[in-house]
Write a protein that holds these residues in place. Structure first.
Motif, mmCIF file in Angstrom:
data_model
loop_
_atom_site.group_PDB
_atom_site.id
_atom_site.type_symbol
_atom_site.label_atom_id
_atom_site.label_comp_id
_atom_site.label_asym_id
_atom_site.label_seq_id
_atom_site.Cartn_x
_atom_site.Cartn_y
_atom_site.Cartn_z
ATOM 1 N N GLY A 1 -35.664 -13.533 4.524
ATOM 2 C CA GLY A 1 -37.007 -12.798 4.179
ATOM 3 C C GLY A 1 -36.734 -11.598 3.122
ATOM 4 O O GLY A 1 -37.332 -10.726 2.510
ATOM 5 N N GLY A 2 -35.343 -11.438 3.076
ATOM 6 C CA GLY A 2 -34.789 -10.411 1.841
ATOM 7 C C GLY A 2 -35.041 -10.817 0.521
ATOM 8 O O GLY A 2 -35.281 -12.184 0.348
ATOM 9 N N SER A 3 -34.921 -9.906 -0.307
ATOM 10 C CA SER A 3 -34.875 -10.344 -1.910
ATOM 11 C C SER A 3 -33.787 -10.124 -2.486
ATOM 12 O O SER A 3 -32.927 -9.404 -2.163
ATOM 13 N N VAL A 4 -33.434 -11.199 -3.517
ATOM 14 C CA VAL A 4 -32.179 -11.120 -3.938
ATOM 15 C C VAL A 4 -32.321 -11.014 -5.646
ATOM 16 O O VAL A 4 -33.245 -11.548 -6.219
ATOM 17 N N PHE A 5 -31.449 -10.353 -6.070
ATOM 18 C CA PHE A 5 -31.329 -10.394 -7.671
ATOM 19 C C PHE A 5 -30.206 -11.161 -8.299
ATOM 20 O O PHE A 5 -29.051 -10.817 -7.632
ATOM 21 N N LEU A 6 -30.294 -11.877 -8.807
ATOM 22 C CA LEU A 6 -29.405 -13.040 -9.399
ATOM 23 C C LEU A 6 -29.005 -12.977 -10.964
ATOM 24 O O LEU A 6 -30.078 -12.882 -11.756
ATOM 25 N N VAL A 7 -28.063 -12.662 -11.060
ATOM 26 C CA VAL A 7 -27.289 -12.690 -12.290
ATOM 27 C C VAL A 7 -26.220 -14.069 -12.770
ATOM 28 O O VAL A 7 -25.498 -14.188 -12.010
ATOM 29 N N GLY B 1 -29.799 -13.582 -17.266
ATOM 30 C CA GLY B 1 -28.676 -14.334 -17.910
ATOM 31 C C GLY B 1 -27.805 -13.614 -18.773
ATOM 32 O O GLY B 1 -26.966 -14.314 -19.467
ATOM 33 N N ASP B 2 -28.014 -12.416 -19.054
ATOM 34 C CA ASP B 2 -27.018 -11.695 -19.847
ATOM 35 C C ASP B 2 -26.965 -10.302 -19.352
ATOM 36 O O ASP B 2 -27.728 -9.633 -18.748
ATOM 37 N N ASP C 1 -32.779 -6.576 -1.908
ATOM 38 C CA ASP C 1 -31.939 -6.222 -0.909
ATOM 39 C C ASP C 1 -30.363 -6.577 -1.006
ATOM 40 O O ASP C 1 -29.665 -5.937 -0.554
ATOM 41 N N LEU C 2 -30.183 -7.272 -2.180
ATOM 42 C CA LEU C 2 -28.908 -7.811 -2.261
ATOM 43 C C LEU C 2 -28.811 -8.357 -3.577
ATOM 44 O O LEU C 2 -29.787 -8.950 -4.069
ATOM 45 N N ALA C 3 -27.643 -8.623 -4.327
ATOM 46 C CA ALA C 3 -27.290 -8.972 -5.536
ATOM 47 C C ALA C 3 -26.328 -10.088 -5.603
ATOM 48 O O ALA C 3 -25.518 -9.926 -4.760
ATOM 49 N N ILE C 4 -26.552 -10.936 -6.250
ATOM 50 C CA ILE C 4 -25.529 -12.203 -6.403
ATOM 51 C C ILE C 4 -25.106 -12.324 -7.959
ATOM 52 O O ILE C 4 -26.096 -12.431 -8.835
ATOM 53 N N LEU C 5 -23.828 -11.564 -8.131
ATOM 54 C CA LEU C 5 -23.566 -11.727 -9.555
ATOM 55 C C LEU C 5 -22.523 -12.637 -9.958
ATOM 56 O O LEU C 5 -21.334 -12.760 -9.452
ATOM 57 N N ASP C 6 -22.925 -13.235 -11.220
ATOM 58 C CA ASP C 6 -21.686 -14.111 -11.812
ATOM 59 C C ASP C 6 -20.825 -13.192 -12.246
ATOM 60 O O ASP C 6 -21.240 -12.162 -13.134
ATOM 61 N N VAL C 7 -19.376 -13.472 -12.169
ATOM 62 C CA VAL C 7 -18.191 -12.246 -12.575
ATOM 63 C C VAL C 7 -18.196 -12.122 -14.160
ATOM 64 O O VAL C 7 -18.207 -11.229 -14.761
ATOM 65 N N ASN C 8 -18.488 -13.389 -14.918
ATOM 66 C CA ASN C 8 -18.143 -13.491 -15.812
ATOM 67 C C ASN C 8 -19.402 -14.012 -16.719
ATOM 68 O O ASN C 8 -19.907 -15.207 -16.541
ATOM 69 N N VAL C 9 -20.114 -13.259 -17.149
ATOM 70 C CA VAL C 9 -21.591 -13.633 -18.265
ATOM 71 C C VAL C 9 -21.564 -13.455 -19.371
ATOM 72 O O VAL C 9 -21.321 -12.502 -20.154
ATOM 73 N N ASN C 10 -21.599 -14.801 -20.207
ATOM 74 C CA ASN C 10 -21.242 -14.915 -21.477
ATOM 75 C C ASN C 10 -20.310 -14.312 -22.197
ATOM 76 O O ASN C 10 -20.108 -13.370 -23.166
ATOM 77 N N GLY C 11 -19.126 -14.429 -21.354
ATOM 78 C CA GLY C 11 -17.871 -13.967 -21.795
ATOM 79 C C GLY C 11 -17.682 -12.205 -21.555
ATOM 80 O O GLY C 11 -16.426 -11.736 -21.906
ATOM 81 N N LYS C 12 -18.650 -11.736 -20.860
ATOM 82 C CA LYS C 12 -18.412 -10.095 -20.686
ATOM 83 C C LYS C 12 -18.322 -10.186 -19.214
ATOM 84 O O LYS C 12 -18.982 -10.760 -18.382
ATOM 85 N N VAL C 13 -17.553 -8.924 -18.779
ATOM 86 C CA VAL C 13 -17.400 -8.792 -17.222
ATOM 87 C C VAL C 13 -18.629 -8.147 -16.739
ATOM 88 O O VAL C 13 -19.301 -7.299 -17.548
#
Length: 120
Positions: free
Chosen positions: A5-11, A37-38, A52-64
């Motif tokens: 039931g938590g909410s997630v911010f996804l990148v 997406g950027d 409540d939580l974020a899931i972050l792609d480490v490398n987004v369009n070549g940027k950290v």
């Protein structure tokens, strides 16, 4: 905060992966609060969205992802990195954060989220 039931911010810059992770989150009982997406969009959403939580792609369009992680850290929210490069690919100051090795399975995602939320 229960395990579900938590909410997630996804990148994530790859749309197909982002959709797949969003589906996995919903299957685990989480709600996707926002998606980006950027880096610029992610920074804006990190500041303006409640999650409540974020899931972050480490490398987004070549940027950290570090500037986005900084905002989330300042908000006091936990986050998880998703990376195809292993923990050595993580920004140095965040090597202690939970990381998911791509591609990951549903159970690994669930366990990593629980760990991150428990540690928060």
């Amino acid at each position: 905060m229960t395990a579900t039931g938590g909410s997630v911010f996804l990148v994530e810059d790859e749309v197909m992966i982002r959709m797949m992770v969003a589906d996995m989150l919903e299957e685990l009982g989480y709600k996707v609060a926002a998606e980006a997406g950027d880096i610029a969009e992610a920074m804006r959403l990190a500041e303006s969205t409640e999650f409540d939580l974020a899931i972050l792609d480490v490398n987004v369009n070549g940027k950290v992802i570090s500037p986005v992680a900084e905002i989330i850290k300042a908000k006091g929210r936990p986050f998880i990195f998703a990376t195809g490069y292993g923990s050595s690919g993580l920004p140095e100051q965040y090597r202690d954060r939970p990381a998911l090795q791509k591609p990951f399975q549903l159970d690994a995602l669930g366990k990593t989220i629980e760990t991150a939320l428990r540690g928060a």
